[in-house]
Write a protein that holds these residues in place. Structure first.
Motif, short mmCIF file in Angstrom:
data_model
loop_
_atom_site.label_atom_id
_atom_site.label_comp_id
_atom_site.label_asym_id
_atom_site.label_seq_id
_atom_site.Cartn_x
_atom_site.Cartn_y
_atom_site.Cartn_z
N SER A 65 0.85 -1.19 0.00
CA SER A 65 0.00 0.00 0.00
C SER A 65 0.88 1.23 0.00
CB SER A 65 -0.96 0.02 1.20
OG SER A 65 -0.26 0.26 2.40
N GLY A 66 0.33 2.31 -0.53
CA GLY A 66 1.07 3.57 -0.60
C GLY A 66 2.07 3.57 -1.74
N LYS A 67 2.86 4.64 -1.77
CA LYS A 67 3.91 4.79 -2.78
C LYS A 67 5.25 4.48 -2.13
CE LYS A 67 1.40 8.02 -5.62
NZ LYS A 67 1.36 9.34 -6.23
N GLU A 70 7.26 6.97 0.17
CA GLU A 70 6.47 7.95 0.92
C GLU A 70 6.08 7.35 2.27
OE1 GLU A 70 3.19 9.46 -1.36
OE2 GLU A 70 4.50 10.16 -2.97
N GLY A 72 4.29 5.97 5.30
CA GLY A 72 3.04 5.23 5.34
C GLY A 72 2.98 4.06 4.39
N ALA A 73 3.91 4.01 3.44
CA ALA A 73 3.95 2.86 2.51
C ALA A 73 4.19 1.59 3.31
CB ALA A 73 5.07 3.06 1.48
N THR A 74 3.59 0.51 2.86
CA THR A 74 3.82 -0.79 3.50
C THR A 74 4.42 -1.75 2.49
OG1 THR A 74 1.58 -1.58 3.06
CG2 THR A 74 1.94 -0.49 5.18
#
Length: 173
Positions: A65-67, A70, A72-74
């Motif tokens: 998930s996320g970019k 960035e 918060g990306a997982t």
């Protein structure tokens, strides 16, 4: 669990009887390696949260998930023998060549794991890679079950750090 981690854990059982019972405290580890290459070259190889192919224990890195770079990306790391390590990116700064991440779930004998990977360039063009982490053993009981105690947690992370750093040096010089 990977053969690498299993072998490390088995070798520790001889030492667990000698270890004193510890309170469930945070463990801090830090390893560094000097590389005879410019920091930009080293960062180009290891500076993406989406690619941990530089580590010999990792078979696959997948952003879930996320970019990629960035906060918060997982990602899910798959070890060479199929074990899974779920991580979240908590800080990323390409200018200072620093990334921080946390493990949210894993096959490793740790919990509450947060780590920093930082690259520093010296005036002579060499680079120092610093990998540090704070974590607790997987089993919060005192003294902790064999294979999930302080000794196992330290050995697993130290092995990951050392093999990763040695490979960074190998692929960068």
């Amino acid at each position: 669990m990977s053969k690498f981690f299993t072998a490390m854990l088995v070798s520790l059982f001889a030492f667990t009887n000698q270890a004193s019972a510890a309170i469930d405290e945070t463990i801090r580890l830090k390893e560094t390696i000097e590389i005879n290459a410019p920091a930009d070259k080293v960062w180009a190889k290891i500076g993406s949260f989406a690619d941990m192919s530089w580590h010999p224990a990792i078979a696959k890195t997948e952003i879930t998930s996320g970019k990629a770079d960035e906060v918060g990306a997982t990602r899910v790391l798959t070890t060479q023998d199929g074990g899974k390590i779920n991580e979240v990116l908590t800080s990323f700064d390409a200018a200072t060549k620093t990334m921080k991440y946390e493990i949210t779930e894993s096959v490793l004998p740790v919990r509450e794991y947060g780590a920093t990977l930082k690259i520093k360039e010296s005036a002579d063009g060499k680079t120092t890679v610093v990998w540090s982490a704070n974590f607790k053993r997987k089993d919060p009981a005192n003294p902790g079950a064999a294979g999930q105690d302080d000794a196992a947690a330290k050995a697993a992370i130290l092995g990951i750090f050392k093999s990763g750093l040695e490979n960074i040096k190998k692929i960068s010089e």
